[in-house]
Design an enzyme around this catalytic site. Structure first.
Site: not given
Ligand code: NI
Length: 186
Positions: A144, A140-141, A50, A98-99, A45
């Site tokens: 953000h 989670h997304e 991000q 998470c990236l 995701g």
């Molecule tokens: Ni994330």
């Protein structure tokens, strides 16, 4: 070419995102770039903050985790202006990464059943009940888009234990094998 991923400590990850309007230029190209970036960094995701944009836009391809979570098989979602309702308040604990927080993974409690509403790239409305790990990815997304990160949900003790690693990410003292943008020096 994929886009750099903004790392923990960058203020763009803490800002609240604005809705996307139907006249936004370059939306399809942006969505394509986001998928490319997500695949290149091996995430399931990616949210627009991000890649440095505070817009309500998320891409998900959960298929890579389908072996562990069958509900994720073949699930690819482009979420524009998404929102959800909690259908069942019971929370399940599971490890998350998470990236924007490379090298870290922590247990996070999240609800398992949500009702998700969003529009797609053509601004057609959708509504679907989402469960299990896919519901976790969505939560989670969408966090953000509210300027939240999964570490906001962990206990103060856990956060204390990973304090140094968080500081290393925020001060560019980590090596990451996908293109990233570090937080500006303070
Ligand atoms: Ni994330």
């Amino acid at each position: 070419m994929s886009l750099p991923i903004y790392l923990y400590g960058h203020p763009v990850l803490r800002a609240v995102s604005r809705p996307v309007d139907s006249g936004r230029e370059g939306l399809k190209e942006l969505v394509e770039k986001m998928y490319e970036t997500m695949y290149e960094s091996e995430g399931v995701g990616l949210a627009a903050p991000q890649i440095g944009l505070n817009e309500q836009l998320v891409v998900i391809d959960a298929d890579p985790v389908a072996d562990s979570f069958p509900e994720c098989a073949g699930r690819k979602l482009t979420l524009i202006n998404p929102e959800y309702e909690i259908l069942d308040g019971e929370k399940i604990v599971c490890a998350e990464g998470c990236l924007s927080l490379p090298g870290l993974s922590e247990n996070v409690a999240r609800v398992e059943h949500i009702l998700l509403r969003w529009v797609d790239e053509e601004f057609r409305p959708h509504e679907e009940e989402i469960s299990g790990f896919l519901a976790r990815i969505v939560q989670h997304e969408l966090d953000h888009l509210d300027g939240k990160l999964y570490i906001d949900h962990i206990s103060p003790i856990r956060k204390q234990l990973i304090r140094t690693r968080l500081r290393n990410i925020a001060t560019a003292k980590v090596r990451v094998d996908y293109p990233v943008r570090y937080a500006p020096k303070r």
